[in-house]
Design an enzyme around this catalytic site. Structure first.
Site, PDB file in Angstrom:
ATOM      1  N   SER A  40      52.851  42.097  31.929  1.00 50.68           N
ATOM      2  CA  SER A  40      51.520  42.721  31.892  1.00 50.68           C
ATOM      3  C   SER A  40      51.398  43.960  32.779  1.00 50.68           C
ATOM      4  O   SER A  40      50.527  44.783  32.571  1.00 50.68           O
ATOM      5  CB  SER A  40      50.440  41.708  32.275  1.00 50.68           C
ATOM      6  OG  SER A  40      50.580  41.320  33.626  1.00 50.68           O
TER       7      SER A  40
ATOM      8  N   HIS B 243      47.647  42.277  39.148  1.00 49.93           N
ATOM      9  CA  HIS B 243      47.079  43.307  38.268  1.00 49.93           C
ATOM     10  C   HIS B 243      46.445  44.407  39.107  1.00 49.93           C
ATOM     11  O   HIS B 243      46.180  44.236  40.297  1.00 49.93           O
ATOM     12  CB  HIS B 243      46.030  42.706  37.324  1.00 49.93           C
ATOM     13  CG  HIS B 243      46.617  42.024  36.128  1.00 49.93           C
ATOM     14  ND1 HIS B 243      45.847  41.340  35.228  1.00 49.93           N
ATOM     15  CD2 HIS B 243      47.888  41.923  35.666  1.00 49.93           C
ATOM     16  CE1 HIS B 243      46.610  40.831  34.276  1.00 49.93           C
ATOM     17  NE2 HIS B 243      47.865  41.174  34.526  1.00 49.93           N
TER      18      HIS B 243
ATOM     19  N   ASP C 162      40.895  42.347  32.430  1.00 52.64           N
ATOM     20  CA  ASP C 162      40.818  40.883  32.478  1.00 52.64           C
ATOM     21  C   ASP C 162      39.373  40.455  32.269  1.00 52.64           C
ATOM     22  O   ASP C 162      38.429  41.157  32.660  1.00 52.64           O
ATOM     23  CB  ASP C 162      41.318  40.371  33.829  1.00 52.64           C
ATOM     24  CG  ASP C 162      42.776  40.752  34.075  1.00 52.64           C
ATOM     25  OD1 ASP C 162      43.525  40.939  33.103  1.00 52.64           O
ATOM     26  OD2 ASP C 162      43.158  40.850  35.251  1.00 52.64           O
TER      27      ASP C 162
END
Length: 177
Positions: free
Chosen positions: A43, A82, A107
């Site tokens: 990701s 992230h 997200d």
């Protein structure tokens, strides 16, 4: 050939020492200590490759653009790393909207400051595969057993050569008498 074997030997020893130091350093219960985590998803590619290790350090504040690691960290749950794309303050509590660089959408859930483990300060590509392997029984056997066999073989070979030299010296001494 001997030079190549020595290079490989010392490279393996260096990797094992580094691996051991990383494991020990990340387990010390020091407040604000660096932590090492393995990245299992893509990701965050290309910034952080799958199989990398990330070094995380708690920070006093986080900004948009920082890559943070957050969420529960136990046997069933793996924390996520992230990038912060937005910061919001709701009822005096700071929350972050995060997004993986390779993801199209942010997200769904916002991240509370209390859920943040720390800021990613370093990423080492593909080293996580080795660290993950070292945590498993077969990997531990390979990472400890194979170098141990190499060291034992190398030391045995040195002893054999020294014994051979001593016998030759003894034979030369006996021949001169």
């Amino acid at each position: 050939m001997k030079v190549l074997l020595k290079i490989i030997y010392y490279a393996v020893v260096a990797v094992l020492v580094l691996l051991a130091l990383l494991l020990i350093a990340s387990k010390l219960p020091i407040a604000g200590n660096y932590q090492i985590k393995i990245v299992l998803s893509g990701s965050m590619e290309p910034a952080i490759k799958t199989g990398s290790i990330v070094v995380i350090k708690p920070a006093d504040s986080y900004r948009i653009g920082d890559i943070i690691t957050f969420g529960p960290d136990n046997k069933k749950n793996i924390p996520i790393s992230h990038r912060i794309v937005e910061t919001r303050v709701i009822n005096g509590e700071t929350r972050f909207l995060t997004k993986g660089d390779a993801n199209k959408q942010p997200d769904i859930a916002e991240v509370k400051v209390s859920a943040v483990i720390g800021k990613v300060i370093l990423s080492v590509p593909y080293f996580g595969y080795l660290l993950d392997m070292a945590r498993k029984p077969l990997g531990m056997i390979i990472l400890i057993g194979v170098p141990a066999v190499v060291i034992i073989f190398d030391e045995g070979h040195k002893i054999w050569r020294e014994m051979k030299k001593m016998r030759q010296k003894k034979d030369e001494t006996n021949d001169t008498i």
